[in-house]
Design an enzyme around this catalytic site. Structure first.
Site, mmCIF file in Angstrom:
data_model
loop_
_atom_site.group_PDB
_atom_site.id
_atom_site.type_symbol
_atom_site.label_atom_id
_atom_site.label_comp_id
_atom_site.label_asym_id
_atom_site.label_seq_id
_atom_site.Cartn_x
_atom_site.Cartn_y
_atom_site.Cartn_z
ATOM 1 C CD1 TRP A 31 -2.462 6.204 11.652
ATOM 2 C CD2 TRP A 31 -2.987 6.194 14.095
ATOM 3 N NE1 TRP A 31 -1.617 5.650 12.435
ATOM 4 C CE2 TRP A 31 -1.781 5.355 13.749
ATOM 5 C CE3 TRP A 31 -3.508 6.113 15.308
ATOM 6 C CZ2 TRP A 31 -1.313 4.721 14.621
ATOM 7 C CZ3 TRP A 31 -3.003 5.401 16.194
ATOM 8 C CH2 TRP A 31 -1.846 4.775 16.190
ATOM 9 C CE1 TYR A 89 -3.305 3.003 0.922
ATOM 10 C CE2 TYR A 89 -1.918 3.185 2.903
ATOM 11 C CZ TYR A 89 -2.600 3.875 2.146
ATOM 12 O OH TYR A 89 -3.442 4.841 2.211
ATOM 13 C CE LYS A 146 -2.263 7.384 -0.980
ATOM 14 N NZ LYS A 146 -3.441 7.929 -1.691
#
Ligand SMILES: NC(=O)c1ccc[n+]([C@@H]2O[C@H](COP(=O)([O-])OP(=O)(O)OC[C@H]3O[C@@H](n4cnc5c(N)ncnc54)[C@H](OP(=O)(O)O)[C@@H]3O)[C@@H](O)[C@H]2O)c1
Length: 291
Positions: free
Chosen positions: A150, A124, A128
């Protein structure tokens, strides 16, 4: 000002839509209307709309699943960003692209600044980072890249909603206490992003709610506030555990606190503390459950 939001059905997309400046023309496109991996559609639809800014809130965000689906993650988080960057270039606009604390390896004990060395630990984060680099290459000074961390909201899948569901089921919980970050309410992030667009800022910035916590601290606060607000009726036991006792497909950074001072200075306002943000989000959840 005409602004397009891609990925408008996600938690940040939804928060951006409901906090948009009332005197701007803001259009939100969900995946069903625009799949950012389909280059022809991206170019045609953005070409027809001619927005001054595109905010890319679309992403493949399943951190663990990305380990077994790296191509799917890259198709959206890299390929989709290339398509958007090219379309934005063609209309002479600017792109506000969102990225993540997971581009850092979390191996040091002080906050990560926007220019610090990146070294993602998982697929991931790598996907990104590839998107970040492509957007920077293609758009240069016409890119605002904002990393956050978060995220949660009263809509969508996130840690707060998962904890509330498990707590309502009366399950005792074991929650990781050796990963540290800044829980961030997507509504506050959305408000900050509109503030940055109003100031026509470009470059790389970090924005999170203030304060730091472990997932365990966060879970304890969720339960305490939810009990006070009547969102939960009875407590469960929450055990702190090390990450080694909760194996996941993706390795997560141990310390992914982002240094957000630059964006807070630009906005001339420090972000609200994460506990204040959490209380506001839970007020919404309490209001909805009373409807
Ligand atoms: N969530 C976090 O904790 C977190 C932390 C740091 C950074 N971020 C970043 O913040 C941004 C917003 O995240 P979020 O939490 O709002 O994510 P989210 O709730 O998962 O929303 C992402 C949205 O993107 C859509 N999408 C996926 N693939 C697409 C495609 N090919 N074309 C168009 N739309 C597509 C999804 O649609 P479907 O639901 O139909 O797949 C979903 O509506 C992302 O860039 C993310 O990487 C998130």
């Amino acid at each position: 000002m005409k602004v397009l939001i891609t990925g408008a059905g996600g938690q940040l997309g939804w928060e951006l839509l409901r906090s948009a400046p009332s005197d701007w023309q803001v259009v939100g496109w969900e995946r069903s209307w625009l799949d950012i991996t389909v280059e022809k559609e991206v170019v045609e639809k953005i070409g027809a709309l001619q927005p001054q800014w595109v905010i890319n809130a679309a992403a493949y965000t399943a951190v663990d699943r990305a380990e077994s689906q790296p191509d799917e993650a890259r198709a959206v988080n890299h390929g989709g960003v290339v398509n958007l960057s090219r379309a934005v270039q063609r209309v002479g606009g600017k792109l506000l692209h969102l990225s993540t604390d997971y581009v850092f390896d979390g191996s040091r004990g002080r906050p990560w600044g926007p220019e610090d060395a990146v070294a993602p630990l998982g697929e991931y984060g790598r996907s990104k980072l590839a998107g970040e680099r492509a957007a920077l290459d293609l758009l240069g000074e016409n890119l605002l890249l904002v990393r956050t961390a978060w995220l949660y909201s009263s809509r969508g899948h996130n840690f707060v909603q998962t904890m509330l569901r498990l707590m309502r089921e009366g399950r005792n919980l074991s929650v990781v206490m050796d990963q540290t970050g800044s829980p961030t309410w997507a509504f506050h992030l959305a408000t900050a992003l509109w503030g940055l667009l109003e100031r026509d800022v470009c470059g790389i910035l970090h924005w999170c709610n203030a304060g730091v916590a472990s997932w365990y601290d966060f879970a304890v606060a969720i339960q305490q506030l939810a009990l006070q607000m009547g969102v939960l009726s009875s407590p469960v036991t929450i055990h702190p555990i090390p990450s080694s006792a909760y194996p996941t497909a993706a390795t997560r950074p141990a310390f992914s606190v982002l240094d957000c001072t630059k964006s807070w200075e630009i906005l001339a306002s420090p972000a609200p503390h994460w506990q204040t943000a959490l209380a506001s989000m839970l007020q919404e959840v309490a209001g909805e459950s009373r409807l």
